[in-house]
Scaffold this active site. Structure first.
Site, PDB file in Angstrom:
ATOM      1  N   GLY A  14      19.770   8.353   2.660  1.00  0.00           N
ATOM      2  CA  GLY A  14      19.106   8.966   3.823  1.00  0.00           C
ATOM      3  C   GLY A  14      17.618   8.639   3.793  1.00  0.00           C
TER       4      GLY A  14
ATOM      5  CB  ILE B  96      13.948  18.619  -2.015  1.00  0.00           C
ATOM      6  CG1 ILE B  96      13.749  17.883  -3.342  1.00  0.00           C
ATOM      7  CG2 ILE B  96      12.676  18.580  -1.166  1.00  0.00           C
ATOM      8  CD1 ILE B  96      12.742  18.490  -4.280  1.00  0.00           C
TER       9      ILE B  96
ATOM     10  CE1 TYR C 239       2.795  19.262  -4.122  1.00  0.00           C
ATOM     11  CE2 TYR C 239       2.155  18.657  -1.901  1.00  0.00           C
ATOM     12  CZ  TYR C 239       3.135  18.877  -2.837  1.00  0.00           C
ATOM     13  OH  TYR C 239       4.444  18.704  -2.486  1.00  0.00           O
TER      14      TYR C 239
ATOM     15  CD  GLU D 141       4.894  32.043  -1.380  1.00  0.00           C
ATOM     16  OE1 GLU D 141       4.147  31.054  -1.399  1.00  0.00           O
ATOM     17  OE2 GLU D 141       5.926  32.089  -0.709  1.00  0.00           O
TER      18      GLU D 141
ATOM     19  CG  HIS E  97       7.269  29.639   1.337  1.00  0.00           C
ATOM     20  ND1 HIS E  97       6.357  29.705   0.324  1.00  0.00           N
ATOM     21  CD2 HIS E  97       7.404  28.334   1.638  1.00  0.00           C
ATOM     22  CE1 HIS E  97       5.960  28.479   0.021  1.00  0.00           C
ATOM     23  NE2 HIS E  97       6.583  27.622   0.812  1.00  0.00           N
TER      24      HIS E  97
END
Lengths: 289, 383
Positions: A18, A96, A159, A209, A247
């Site tokens: 994919g 993922i 990141y 979080e 999220h």
């Protein structure tokens, strides 16, 4: 040493044919990850840039010695891919894919925990052990090898913090994105336990979080079982109650699960909490000097 | 996705949980007609996705059709915690002997469904949990084992229900509620109150039902129930544009890629002394078109005075974001907004160069997240 991924990792990508799987799978290989196989039902025998494709994960284990599975398939097929990897004897499954139904993950969780599989995600950026292997979508070039273990519920925020660390000349043992869904395969506690046992890791940074109580559980676990220094950052201080912030897990209901509540729980156990990503990086630097 | 009472009751009915007969009404005339069809006294109930509607005057008993019309006139248009009443559920009135509470929720901490039952229903369950915790029976179900009849027995006997007919009826409802919970991908199924009538009949007088958004593809009929008028209009517009957006109450528009970085950016703006206007996640792709859409969403909020773009490229490419910002400046009227842009990560250098070469006056590049936030806050004050 690092955790979860290292030089012994032999990666199979579910969905390598994919567009997402191909792009990131090949990027992971270019980084130096030992990408041994791809799995796409019906495409067995083909290859993607020289990586052999198998119809099933079991064949990828038998034929290519795969021990780690990276899942990129769409949400409605992803749980099947998790079960398939676990039943094929894969040690580590990294998923993922986002938007997997919570009930499906609930049942899968009870299953793979009983099998002893290490599961990371879903809805996560993956795992990176700088200088060794990368499985997922983390941009490896902003991280360097070092002694900071980083575990986070978020992608881009990780990141950001990794970048701030790199600017200060600090590297990472492993970066683990555990994912932002209500049910994820590994909790903060699961990953912190691995960092504590890892020789390369000198200090642990937890990036949490709003929502749930995993940060609070981690605070209690650290106080009891962890000898290495632990620092934390929590996102979502300005979040209104009852709203989801991207999220699926990041929702505050009632009084528990707020950023302030998490900060207090962490500080009560002696874990310092930085106010901004920049401050967290500075705190790490001063601890390691 | 939260369901209205009448929608939750529809799902209850499908699994066999007893509910009262009712009709929907959006005008006082429809309410009168519904009451005529149902016969006898009815309850006129505001359909809003918020609690406390009884206290706010959103639930009223009506003795006959004319009264139902009058009560509907009172309730329609009422503002309950910011939710304007547009729909009513007209239901046959029930006599209440006792009020119980029953729910099953998705306990993410334990990673198991959690049943809660108490015979002290009709009030906020948090209050029962705090004031008489022993009266609240909690029981986890192993999702692989699924529902077994002993679960219902533990709840019914543990809760102290003594009447054998009630025990039997509640036990059946426990099983049916679990079925609804699993079959409809629910995060919460709550019956409060679960009533016992003077005739000894047990039924659900209210419903609170939340369905997992990620499971909606399996329930297209439920997905269609989403009411676009229930959310903030800008949030509805954002949903149409596939932009993740939550409105806050400030003047610094915030745009980041990724939920975690987005939340953190909102916090850092507040830390810098500003008031964030929103949370907005550009998502993982971050195409130029996506940037234009997100800016269109953010600028629908009239309070916005400045905009802070905080991008850390991973999958998202900073050059693509920069092109999106320029495209938005061409296509939308953005002249009154100072836009602070911080780009890092994938193709950041190219992105910065694209913006620099464009030479737009209202674009203010900043090198770090913290400096960007400070600048955006400063510009919101002077814009």
């Amino acid at each position: 040493m690092a955790i979860i991924l290292d030089n012994d990792t032999r990666l199979v990508v579910a969905g390598l044919t994919g567009s997402e799987g191909r792009f990131h799978g090949l990027r992971n290989r270019a980084y130096g990850t030992n990408l041994v196989a791809g799995v796409t039902p019906g495409k067995g025998g083909q290859d993607v840039e020289g990586v052999p494709i198998f119809d099933t994960v079991a064949e990828a284990v038998d034929g290519a010695g795969a021990n780690t599975s990276l899942i990129f398939v769409p949400a409605r097929f992803a749980v099947d891919a998790i079960y398939e990897a676990v039943d094929a004897g894969i040690d580590t499954v990294i998923c993922i894919t986002e938007h997997i139904p919570a009930h499906d993950m609930l049942r899968a969780y009870r299953y793979f925990r009983g099998q002893g599989t290490t599961m990371i995600g879903p809805n996560c950026p993956g795992v990176l052990s700088p200088g060794k292997a990368n499985a997922g979508i983390i941009p490896a070039e902003i991280f360097s090898e070092g002694g900071v273990g980083l575990v986070s519920r978020s992608g881009t925020l990780t990141y950001q913090i990794g970048h701030e660390l790199t600017q200060l000349g600090l590297g990472n043992s492993t970066i683990v994105g555990i994912g932002g869904d209500p049910v994820v395969g590994s909790s903060f506690v699961d990953v912190i336990e691995k960092f504590e046992a890892d020789e390369q890791t000198e200090l642990i940074v937890l990036v949490g979080e709003i929502g749930g109580d995993e940060e609070e559980k981690a605070a209690a676990y650290v106080a009891e079982h962890v000898t290495k220094p632990v620092l934390a950052y929590i996102a979502g201080f300005s979040a209104p109650p009852g709203k989801t912030m991207g999220h699926a897990g990041a929702i505050i209901s009632g009084s528990s699960g707020t950023a302030q509540g998490k900060k207090e729980a962490l500080e009560a156990r002696g874990i310092e909490v930085g106010t901004t990503p920049t401050e967290v990086a500075q705190m790490v630097a001063s601890r390691l000097k | 996705m939260d369901l209205y009472e009448y929608q939750g009751k529809d799902l209850f009915r499908r699994v066999g949980i007893p509910v009262s007969e009712g009709r929907l009404a959006t005008t006082p005339e429809e309410a009168r007609q519904a009451a005529e069809e149902l016969g006898g006294p009815v309850v006129v109930k505001a359909q809003v996705l918020t609690g406390g509607r009884g206290k706010a005057g959103g639930v009223k008993l009506a003795s006959d059709p004319a009264d139902a019309e009058a009560k509907a006139r009172d309730i329609l248009g009422l503002d309950i915690n910011g939710h304007v009443v547009r729909t009513l559920w007209i239901e046959q009135a029930s006599d209440i002997e006792r009020e119980y509470y029953l729910s099953v929720t998705f306990d993410r901490g334990a990673k198991k469904p959690l049943f809660m039952f108490t015979t002290q229903g009709g009030v906020e369950i948090e209050q029962v949990a705090e004031e008489s915790p022993d009266a609240l029976v909690r029981l986890h179900v192993d999702p692989l084992e699924g529902f077994q009849p002993w679960v219902a027995r533990r709840l019914v006997y543990g809760g102290g229900v003594e009447d054998p007919s009630e025990q039997k009826q509640i036990a059946a409802i426990v099983g049916q509620l679990y079925r609804a919970f699993v079959e409809f991908d629910a995060m919460l199924c709550e019956i409060n109150p679960l009533i016992v009538t003077p005739d000894g009949e047990v039924k659900a007088l209210d419903s609170k039902f939340t369905v997992d958004d990620s499971g909606l593809f399996r329930h297209p009929d439920v997905a269609e129930w989403r009411d676009p008028t229930a959310a903030d209009p800008i949030e509805t517009f954002a949903r149409e544009k596939h932009v993740t957006y939550v409105k806050l109450d400030g003047d610094v528009g915030v745009l980041a890629n990724g939920a975690g970085l987005g939340m953190s950016t909102v916090d850092v703006v507040a830390h810098a002394g500003g008031r964030p206007a929103n949370f907005c996640d550009l998502g993982g792709g971050g195409s130029a078109e996506g940037v234009v859409d997100a800016l269109e969403v953010i600028t629908r909020d009239e309070q916005v005075r400045s905009i802070f773009f905080n991008i850390f490229g991973g999958i998202t490419r900073c050059d693509e974001v920069a092109r999106g910002i320029l495209a938005a400046l061409d296509r939308l009227d953005m002249s009154k907004y100072p836009i602070v842009v911080r780009l890092d990560g994938t193709n950041a250098e190219e992105g910065r160069q694209i913006l620099a070469e464009a030479g737009r006056e209202n674009i203010h590049p900043e090198a770090t997240m913290l400096d960007g936030a400070r600048r955006a806050v400063e510009l919101a004050g002077t814009a």
